[in-house]
Design a protein around this motif. Structure first.
Motif, PDB file in Angstrom:
ATOM      1  N   ASP A  73       0.810  -1.206   0.000  1.00  0.00           N
ATOM      2  CA  ASP A  73       0.000   0.000   0.000  1.00  0.00           C
ATOM      3  C   ASP A  73       0.848   1.263   0.000  1.00  0.00           C
ATOM      4  OD1 ASP A  73       1.012   0.058   2.526  1.00  0.00           O
ATOM      5  OD2 ASP A  73      -0.935   0.006   3.550  1.00  0.00           O
ATOM      6  N   GLY A  74       2.174   1.093  -0.180  1.00  0.00           N
ATOM      7  CA  GLY A  74       3.023   2.272  -0.263  1.00  0.00           C
ATOM      8  C   GLY A  74       3.357   2.883   1.088  1.00  0.00           C
ATOM      9  N   SER A  75       2.898   2.244   2.172  1.00  0.00           N
ATOM     10  CA  SER A  75       3.139   2.839   3.489  1.00  0.00           C
ATOM     11  C   SER A  75       4.556   2.580   3.984  1.00  0.00           C
ATOM     12  CB  SER A  75       2.126   2.322   4.510  1.00  0.00           C
ATOM     13  OG  SER A  75       2.246   0.926   4.636  1.00  0.00           O
ATOM     14  N   SER A  76       5.270   1.663   3.316  1.00  0.00           N
ATOM     15  CA  SER A  76       6.671   1.459   3.694  1.00  0.00           C
ATOM     16  C   SER A  76       7.450   1.011   2.467  1.00  0.00           C
ATOM     17  CB  SER A  76       6.782   0.425   4.807  1.00  0.00           C
ATOM     18  OG  SER A  76       6.136  -0.761   4.406  1.00  0.00           O
ATOM     19  N   LYS A  77       8.768   1.119   2.566  1.00  0.00           N
ATOM     20  CA  LYS A  77       9.615   0.717   1.440  1.00  0.00           C
ATOM     21  C   LYS A  77       9.686  -0.797   1.350  1.00  0.00           C
ATOM     22  CE  LYS A  77      13.510   2.988   2.059  1.00  0.00           C
ATOM     23  NZ  LYS A  77      14.817   3.671   1.849  1.00  0.00           N
ATOM     24  N   LEU A  78       9.812  -1.282   0.134  1.00  0.00           N
ATOM     25  CA  LEU A  78      10.098  -2.701  -0.067  1.00  0.00           C
ATOM     26  C   LEU A  78      11.614  -2.847  -0.136  1.00  0.00           C
ATOM     27  CD1 LEU A  78       7.408  -3.395  -2.816  1.00  0.00           C
ATOM     28  CD2 LEU A  78       7.192  -3.631  -0.327  1.00  0.00           C
ATOM     29  N   VAL A  79      12.115  -4.090  -0.075  1.00  0.00           N
ATOM     30  CA  VAL A  79      13.554  -4.323  -0.067  1.00  0.00           C
ATOM     31  C   VAL A  79      13.949  -5.061  -1.343  1.00  0.00           C
ATOM     32  CG1 VAL A  79      15.477  -5.321   1.242  1.00  0.00           C
ATOM     33  CG2 VAL A  79      13.423  -4.543   2.444  1.00  0.00           C
ATOM     34  N   ALA A  80      14.966  -4.584  -2.023  1.00  0.00           N
ATOM     35  CA  ALA A  80      15.424  -5.217  -3.264  1.00  0.00           C
ATOM     36  C   ALA A  80      15.723  -6.701  -3.022  1.00  0.00           C
ATOM     37  CB  ALA A  80      16.668  -4.506  -3.795  1.00  0.00           C
ATOM     38  N   ARG A  81      15.263  -7.519  -3.937  1.00  0.00           N
ATOM     39  CA  ARG A  81      15.453  -8.975  -3.945  1.00  0.00           C
ATOM     40  C   ARG A  81      14.731  -9.720  -2.819  1.00  0.00           C
ATOM     41  NH1 ARG A  81      19.880  -6.673  -5.538  1.00  0.00           N
ATOM     42  NH2 ARG A  81      21.004  -6.902  -3.571  1.00  0.00           N
ATOM     43  N   LEU A  82      13.887  -9.017  -2.056  1.00  0.00           N
ATOM     44  CA  LEU A  82      13.055  -9.706  -1.067  1.00  0.00           C
ATOM     45  C   LEU A  82      11.677  -9.961  -1.695  1.00  0.00           C
ATOM     46  CD1 LEU A  82      12.674 -10.676   1.922  1.00  0.00           C
ATOM     47  CD2 LEU A  82      11.681  -8.419   2.360  1.00  0.00           C
ATOM     48  N   PRO A  83      11.310 -11.257  -1.866  1.00  0.00           N
ATOM     49  CA  PRO A  83      10.030 -11.547  -2.529  1.00  0.00           C
ATOM     50  C   PRO A  83       8.840 -11.070  -1.692  1.00  0.00           C
ATOM     51  CG  PRO A  83      11.406 -13.532  -2.348  1.00  0.00           C
ATOM     52  CD  PRO A  83      12.036 -12.485  -1.496  1.00  0.00           C
ATOM     53  N   ILE A  84       7.844 -10.550  -2.363  1.00  0.00           N
ATOM     54  CA  ILE A  84       6.574 -10.227  -1.697  1.00  0.00           C
ATOM     55  C   ILE A  84       5.428 -10.728  -2.579  1.00  0.00           C
ATOM     56  CG2 ILE A  84       7.401  -8.129  -0.524  1.00  0.00           C
ATOM     57  CD1 ILE A  84       5.546  -6.697  -2.760  1.00  0.00           C
ATOM     58  N   GLU A  85       4.241 -10.595  -2.071  1.00  0.00           N
ATOM     59  CA  GLU A  85       3.068 -10.933  -2.860  1.00  0.00           C
ATOM     60  C   GLU A  85       2.287  -9.652  -3.126  1.00  0.00           C
ATOM     61  OE1 GLU A  85       0.053 -13.602  -1.048  1.00  0.00           O
ATOM     62  OE2 GLU A  85       0.497 -14.845  -2.811  1.00  0.00           O
ATOM     63  N   LEU A  86       2.047  -9.368  -4.419  1.00  0.00           N
ATOM     64  CA  LEU A  86       1.145  -8.280  -4.766  1.00  0.00           C
ATOM     65  C   LEU A  86      -0.250  -8.870  -4.638  1.00  0.00           C
ATOM     66  CD1 LEU A  86       2.904  -7.153  -8.082  1.00  0.00           C
ATOM     67  CD2 LEU A  86       3.265  -6.253  -5.767  1.00  0.00           C
ATOM     68  N   LYS A  87      -1.116  -8.198  -3.880  1.00  0.00           N
ATOM     69  CA  LYS A  87      -2.465  -8.759  -3.780  1.00  0.00           C
ATOM     70  C   LYS A  87      -3.523  -7.681  -3.723  1.00  0.00           C
ATOM     71  CE  LYS A  87      -3.878 -10.394   0.102  1.00  0.00           C
ATOM     72  NZ  LYS A  87      -4.222 -10.635   1.473  1.00  0.00           N
ATOM     73  N   GLY A  88      -4.704  -8.070  -4.160  1.00  0.00           N
ATOM     74  CA  GLY A  88      -5.780  -7.089  -4.200  1.00  0.00           C
ATOM     75  C   GLY A  88      -7.127  -7.729  -4.428  1.00  0.00           C
TER      76      GLY A  88
END
Lengths: 437, 151
Positions: free
Chosen positions: A330-345
């Motif tokens: 949601d843009g409330s914090s930075k993501l970290v390069a090369r750390l996998p996340i899930e985009l969801k909606g």
């Protein structure tokens, strides 16, 4: 259109209150408050050289207004205290069924029920019918088959704050919507008992909420009609349960009309009167408010409106256009390069559910299909997700784009109409990715 | 129609309510036991009581709804706007709108009159003037408008 009421001075208008005491009351209100409540910050300039101080939602998602607490609700974004208008904050959309305590609230008129006595409450069917009938709450429970539908309830003006030029109305971010499992009786089962007479044109629905304006004025009562031949009537439910619980008062206790796939404007709360009409409903709320430009995108221009040539159609007669949203990130914090996340909606449409959702992580240059979660029915939010590993630090523009069961796809260009209705442009979520070192 | 606005000066509680239900659209009893009752919530938090309301009658009550009024910008015409624009809703709706140009504010006032606002024709210009001055593109920013008011 009649403007006669405007000529009536307050003393003769049926208001028992002298204007003075109302003003005095407000002075007391203001005095007691001591200080002003925080107001929406002017968040972003609007492409006019940064001079504009128009208020826009902060991270492009919710309205930037302070939260308020009202009975039976968690703190929600307070767009108006009287009448009550509350927006659901984004994190609650993490759950496919929006919790009742976080479900948005929208009233036009401020005489909202505080207490309802079920021993006296009746749902009545009147007008152009063979047998006018009244049902108590226990009759609805015991005499009719109970049915359920999962359906999105979305204000016609949801996301109004994105329109440019800005338009009057509740300045919603994206949280003027919610999804619930609605349980109750079929509207058609009640109508069959009453027997609609031949040539019935419309069914008018009205609830217990009303306004302090003089009787006969639009601000005295809010009623909405559906066309008597509209196939949606077969899907309508008079709901006494929301997500397996009684409806919160502010979502329509004891029963509300559920019109799956349609905007909330016709989901009448505290539903108490159903009237069959032998002619179309020509009231303000049908003819002046909630009108959409009669074209597929519901788009027009200020010039076309000024020309008086714009053809419009009642919002309650049309399915909600397809939409999709990011819930995470949601843009409330930075993501970290090369750390996998899930985009969801989530995604939904009033036309045949969701066929597919595509996601772009490069501002719309390339798109990937998201995986769809389980299907709760064609009128529900459909969850979607896509694994993503941002490779490099930087700023990313994430976009999501849904296609519904009829093949309609969300537009990439904004629309404009004077009511600020039916916004469904592709959403963009900006995120920053930091160095991992 | 029996309406009452009672100001309870005690503490910070102010009630805005109806002693009787508004007349239902089709006559006869409608089960509406109480409606349109608001109380000033100066803390921003009327604490929920649980279990509420602690009885097992057929009446389902949620208590008063909290009012959180935002004062209007100070200036000539403010009193007119306070009296005519707070009948059907709180004036918070005004400050919650974007900074509209004069012609949009004029249309808004006309819309309110169409909805039922009992505004005498000769006062319309003063009201529109106030709105465009304080809530137009060049008006005082909302935050300082709040701070400067409070008579």
């Amino acid at each position: 259109m009649s403007y006669q009421h405007g000529a009536t001075p307050p003393e003769e208008s049926g208001l028992t209150l002298p204007v003075y005491s109302r003003r005095r009351a407000l002075q007391i209100l203001a005095g007691a408050l001591g200080a002003a409540l925080p107001l929406p910050e002017a968040a972003r300039a609007q492409g006019d050289g940064g001079r504009s101080n128009l208020v826009l939602p902060d991270t492009h998602w919710n309205a930037s207004v302070p939260a308020g607490v009202v009975p039976q609700k968690l703190p929600l974004l307070r767009l108006s205290d009287r009448p009550i208008v509350l927006e659901t904050p984004r994190p609650f959309f993490d759950s496919l069924l929006t919790p009742n305590s976080a479900f948005f609230v929208r009233y036009h008129l401020d005489v909202i029920p505080n207490a309802i006595d079920l021993s006296r409450w009746r749902l009545s069917i009147r007008g152009h019918v063979s047998r006018p009938l009244e049902f108590s709450f226990s009759q609805l429970l015991s005499e009719f088959e109970s049915v359920s539908v999962v359906a999105v309830n979305q204000c016609t003006g949801n996301s109004r704050s994105r329109f440019f030029p800005r338009v009057p109305g509740t300045q919603w971010g994206n949280g003027g919507m919610g999804n619930a499992r609605w349980t109750g009786v079929r509207l058609m089962d009640l109508l069959e008992r009453a027997g609609l007479r031949p040539k019935t044109m419309a069914l008018r629905f009205q609830g217990l909420d009303s306004g302090r304006s003089v009787e006969g004025t639009p601000a005295h009562s809010y009623a909405k009609s559906l066309n008597a031949h509209d196939p949606i009537l077969r899907e309508c439910v008079i709901a006494y349960q929301m997500n397996g619980a009684p409806l919160p008062m502010l979502n329509g206790f004891p029963v509300r009309l559920v019109v799956p796939g349609r905007f909330s404007t016709c989901w009448i709360k505290h539903l108490s009167w159903i009237e069959a009409l032998p002619e179309p409903d020509r009231s303000h709320w049908m003819m002046n408010a909630y009108r959409l430009p009669d074209n597929p995108r519901h788009a027009t221009t200020p010039e076309e409106v000024a020309s008086g040539k714009l053809r419009t159609v009642a919002a309650s007669d049309l399915p909600m256009p397809v939409r999709s949203f990011f819930v995470q990130p949601d843009g409330s914090s930075k993501l970290v390069a090369r750390l996998p996340i899930e985009l969801k909606g989530i995604a939904f449409s009033g036309s045949g559910g969701i066929r597919q959702v595509e996601v772009s992580t490069d501002g719309g240059r390339s798109w990937k299909l998201a995986r769809l979660d389980s299907d709760l029915g064609p009128y529900s939010f459909r969850g979607w997700r896509l694994p993503w590993t941002p490779q490099r630090p930087g700023r990313y523009e994430l976009r999501c784009r849904a296609m519904d069961g009829k093949g309609n796809v969300q537009p990439t260009e904004p629309i404009w109409n004077p009511g600020g209705y039916a916004w469904n442009m592709v959403e963009t979520q900006t995120v920053f990715v930091g160095e991992a070192a | 129609m029996n309406r009452l606005l009672s100001c309870i000066a005690a503490a910070t509680m102010v009630f805005l309510g109806l002693v009787a239900a508004p007349r239902p659209a089709f006559g006869n009893a409608d089960g509406l036991a109480e409606a349109g009752v608001y109380a000033l919530d100066s803390t921003g938090l009327i604490l929920p009581v649980s279990p509420y309301p602690g009885n097992s009658t057929s009446t389902y009550s949620v208590g008063a709804y909290p009012l959180a009024p935002t004062p209007l910008a100070r200036g000539s015409g403010q009193e007119l706007v306070e009296s005519y624009c707070s009948i059907c809703h709180s004036v918070t709706l005004i400050g919650a709108q974007p900074r509209f140009p004069p012609e949009v504010w004029k249309k808004e006032v006309e819309k309110m009159i169409h909805l039922g606002a009992p505004i005498p024709a000769e006062l319309v210009a003063q009201i529109v003037d106030y709105l465009q001055k304080h809530y137009g593109p060049d008006g005082t920013p909302p935050s300082s408008a709040g701070a400067k008011s409070n008579p």
